[in-house]
Design an enzyme around this catalytic site. Sequence first.
Site, PDB file in Angstrom:
ATOM      1  N   GLU A 149       0.814  -1.227   0.000  1.00 42.39           N
ATOM      2  CA  GLU A 149       0.000   0.000   0.000  1.00 42.39           C
ATOM      3  C   GLU A 149       0.848   1.278   0.000  1.00 42.39           C
ATOM      4  O   GLU A 149       0.512   2.271  -0.660  1.00 42.39           O
ATOM      5  CB  GLU A 149      -0.908  -0.009   1.249  1.00 42.39           C
TER       6      GLU A 149
ATOM      7  N   LYS B  16       4.652   4.480 -10.142  1.00 44.77           N
ATOM      8  CA  LYS B  16       3.354   4.408  -9.457  1.00 44.77           C
ATOM      9  C   LYS B  16       2.236   4.150 -10.460  1.00 44.77           C
ATOM     10  O   LYS B  16       1.277   3.419 -10.170  1.00 44.77           O
ATOM     11  CB  LYS B  16       3.120   5.698  -8.684  1.00 44.77           C
TER      12      LYS B  16
HETATM   13  N1  HSE Z   1       9.538  11.466  -4.099  1.00 44.96           N
HETATM   14  C1  HSE Z   1       8.170  11.127  -3.930  1.00 44.96           C
HETATM   15  C2  HSE Z   1       7.300  12.360  -4.142  1.00 44.96           C
HETATM   16  C3  HSE Z   1       7.877  10.604  -2.525  1.00 44.96           C
HETATM   17  O1  HSE Z   1       7.803  13.477  -4.311  1.00 44.96           O
HETATM   18  O2  HSE Z   1       6.101  12.191  -4.160  1.00 44.96           O
HETATM   19  C4  HSE Z   1       7.753   9.151  -2.400  1.00 44.96           C
HETATM   20  O3  HSE Z   1       6.936   8.520  -3.311  1.00 44.96           O
END
Ligand code: HSE
Length: 439
Positions: free
Chosen positions: A131, A207
């Site tokens: 998650e 993601k």
């Molecule tokens: N580097 C990512 C961001 C944080 O700026 O959203 C972790 O996923």
Amino acid sequence: MTSPVRLALLGCGTVGSEVVRLLHEQSADLAARIGAPLEIAGIAVRRLGRDRGDLPVDEALFTTDPLGLIKRDDVDVVIEVVGGIEPARGWLVEALRAGKSVVTANKALLAEDGPALHDAAAEGGADLYYEASVAGAIPLLRPLRDSLHGDRVNRVTGIVNGTTNFILSAMDATGAGFAEALEEATELGYAEADPTADVEGFDAAAKAAILASLAFHTRVTAADVHREGITEVTAADVASAKAMGCTIKLLCIAARGRDAAGRETVSVRVHPAMIPLTHPLASVGDAFNAVFVEAEAAGQLMFYGRGAGGAPTASAVLGDVVAVARNRLAGVRAPSESAYADLAVRPMGEALTRYHISLDVADRPGVLAAVAGVFARHDVSIATVRQGSADGPAGSGDAELVIVTHVAPDAALAATVEELRGLDIVRSVASVLRVEGGA
Ligand code: HSE
Ligand code: NDP
């Protein structure tokens, strides 16, 4: 109370140290919720001597031998908050094959080689929960993996990178350029010393792959995701967006579609885009994340919150730990990976998008017709045209044309822009941005 569920924690940095803190502070509640206490069996780190502040944990638990820790008989669950592809992949495959459940926040690994982890989990009869890997604290993967399994998701549109959202929000609020906004993000601790993964869209693309895999029951890896970052977004682009009643966001978009033969496909992309100020994602400012899900029966759903930071991310990790611990005590496994749909991933050229194009052109008869002819040749339909004054000196005979298209295959739109660049009457293509969300 039954015997404790024993945890191996791999990594004790920004996220891992907060996992330790939450395990300590909430131990009684967690035990009551699970039906057994959680106990840390060991913590693997890179540097034993590192100052870890007032972490509420016995020093003797630290080790620099992650594999040795994973293999111990008294370890039931492995929490991985180290990051990177190797050696994390080797550790997690080893753990899962040995029947130890894994909770990880490692989006890079899941997007690069999620199938290897899912296969190892199936082989070992273990749970794999992640998650925290997308949008930090926001409960998002569980809703996609469980709550929406009775429905059909058609599209997922998200702001899943906090650093770039902070930068674009600052550019929008102050009129600053990219470099200046990045400097501010670095000073405030949002951007890392090397911001490449964020500003070039790699983090969001990882993601996007994870979200698309869950939403469309299809294995999607980072290599399948079309990726563009925000380094080319200019203050002029932001001003153009404002003039249209829009703002610019780095979006991850995963959508169902159909190929020429009518077969169902999925397209997955990450790029900056103009969205109207009325779109639910337009008001997501600062370093916040939000994901907008469109499903057949559920309709539109919005998930919003903190996408990063030690404590928010640890919250998602702990939620997963409770789930795998409960499964373990009940002698059950979470449903395994659902990739039955196996949809083909459509190339970016076939994705249906809209463009906003700002041109500096010669201001004389026939120019508009010539420009319109280029769109027609590529079978791209124009939605709106606005003419204003260009930046050239007064009397220079230049005009600014702002054209917004209807939806067309991205390749046709890109070819249109390429041909426009070659026209004598086009002095410059000042800005090209995709438009999403009905602007
Ligand atoms: N580097 C990512 C961001 C944080 O700026 O959203 C972790 O996923
Ligand atoms: P950090 O860099 O802060 O921490 C990494 C930890 O891993 C450190 O404790 C480090 O040890 C340890 N480590 C590194 N290499 C090894 C190794 N070879 N063997 C053993 N231990 C090792 O990372 P974060 O906590 O920020 O991120 C961890 C994971 O969580 C990543 O996958 C990241 O993408 C993900 N994530 C992070 C978010 C965030 O806001 N930070 C948000 C969402 C996900 P040592 O302490 O000795 O240096």
